[in-house]
Design a protein around this motif. Structure first.
Motif: not given
Ligand SMILES: NC(=O)c1ccc[n+]([C@@H]2O[C@H](COP(=O)([O-])OP(=O)(O)OC[C@H]3O[C@@H](n4cnc5c(N)ncnc54)[C@H](OP(=O)(O)O)[C@@H]3O)[C@@H](O)[C@H]2O)c1
Length: 291
Positions: A1-24
């Motif tokens: 899935m193509k995901v647009l992640l806003l605020g990816h450099k923030g504290m939560l955004g950083n871990d969302l990027m790490a979590q979602f980029r495995h499968r998306h």
């Protein structure tokens, strides 16, 4: 899935990027690429990237600064949510957004349910609640996650503040009359993906399980860091001169999350032990006085 992640450099955004980029396929945007307070930029970001999911992890998160920077606080936490929700609705894209335990006044003596009445007692909470209202008014196609007391490897937070101060002064005084649930951003990112996988929609409370006071949490941090020699004293919130009031009790009940995913969050103590081993292994942290 193509995901647009806003605020990816923030504290939560950083871990969302790490979590979602495995499968998306995740496209991260932060302040350098987009100003979410501008509706046209939100529209353009969604139109150009054509995502199948938008996650908004951006926010104005300095709770005390919100009391003086009210305009900016509402622009980022409320108006920007409207902008993103509009762009998502027009592009028929589901949106994930994060809100806070601070939408509640803290007068309860049992965990808050998603449908309990909100009554924020500071500007940050009021701005986040206004953001929630915009989202709910504009679309049904959303997951709104209320969370609390976040800490993570990126950025400053309660954990880094306690460790820094303990190392600098060897002495700490921490409030023992606010009750909440410390929550690791890595666990929250994993919980977010679970909700996405289950195709959930609506409001969900998600924190690590259990609750404590900031004083209890500080004691756990010092224990894990093998810094128990640091002098730790309790104090009352009223003794602390802070610009924003805090709810005395902001524990969030998670029945809806459990029903939707079939999973429970791990207890905050275990989550913190895991987190500390992770950051210690990455940064070679060692308690003062050890080799
Ligand atoms: N931290 C907590 O304890 C906590 C508790 C409950 C809920 N939440 C919610 O969880 C979410 C994530 O929190 P967090 O602590 O991870 O946030 P954070 O570390 O402060 O990160 C927020 C990110 O948003 C960016 N941002 C701010 N204004 C922007 C704008 N106008 N346009 C584009 N980007 C902008 C920030 O950039 P700059 O750094 O350049 O400003 C930063 O990278 C937020 O919605 C927050 O309200 C947090």
């Amino acid at each position: 899935m193509k995901v647009l992640l806003l605020g990816h450099k923030g504290m939560l955004g950083n871990d969302l990027m790490a979590q979602f980029r495995h499968r998306h396929d995740v496209i991260g945007m932060d302040r350098e690429e987009i100003d979410i307070t501008r509706a046209s930029e939100c529209r353009r970001a969604v139109a150009e990237t054509e995502p199948q999911l938008v996650i908004n992890a951006a926010g104005y998160t300095n709770v005390d600064a919100c009391e003086t920077a009210k305009e900016e606080c509402f622009a980022v936490n409320a108006e920007a949510v409207k902008n993103i929700a509009q762009a998502c609705r027009d592009g028929n894209v589901p949106m994930i957004h994060y809100s806070t335990d601070y939408v509640f006044d803290g007068n309860a003596n049992h965990p808050y349910a998603e449908e309990d009445p909100c009554n924020p007692i500071n500007t940050y909470g009021a701005s986040k609640l206004a953001g929630e209202h915009h989202l709910k008014r504009l679309t049904d196609n959303f997951i709104l996650i209320r969370t609390a007391w976040l800490y993570g490897a990126k950025g400053k937070n309660f954990v880094s503040a306690i460790l820094d101060r303990a190392r600098e002064t060897g002495k700490l005084t921490v409030v023992d009359d606010q009750m909440g649930s410390p929550t690791c951003t890595r666990d929250l990112a994993a919980a977010t993906e679970l909700l996405v996988d289950k195709n959930a929609r609506g409001i969900f409370h998600v924190t690590n399980r259990g609750c404590c006071t900031w004083y209890d949490f500080a004691r756990k941090i010092l224990k894990e860091a093998r810094m128990e020699q640091v002098e730790l004293s309790p104090m009352k919130t009223s003794e602390l001169q802070r610009a924003a009031r805090r709810p005395a009790y902001s524990v969030l009940g998670m029945h809806k999350f459990v029903a939707a995913t079939g999973k429970t969050m791990q207890p905050w103590q275990l989550a913190f032990s895991d987190y500390y081993s992770f950051i210690a292994s990455r940064t070679c942290l060692s308690p003062p006085g050890t080799a």
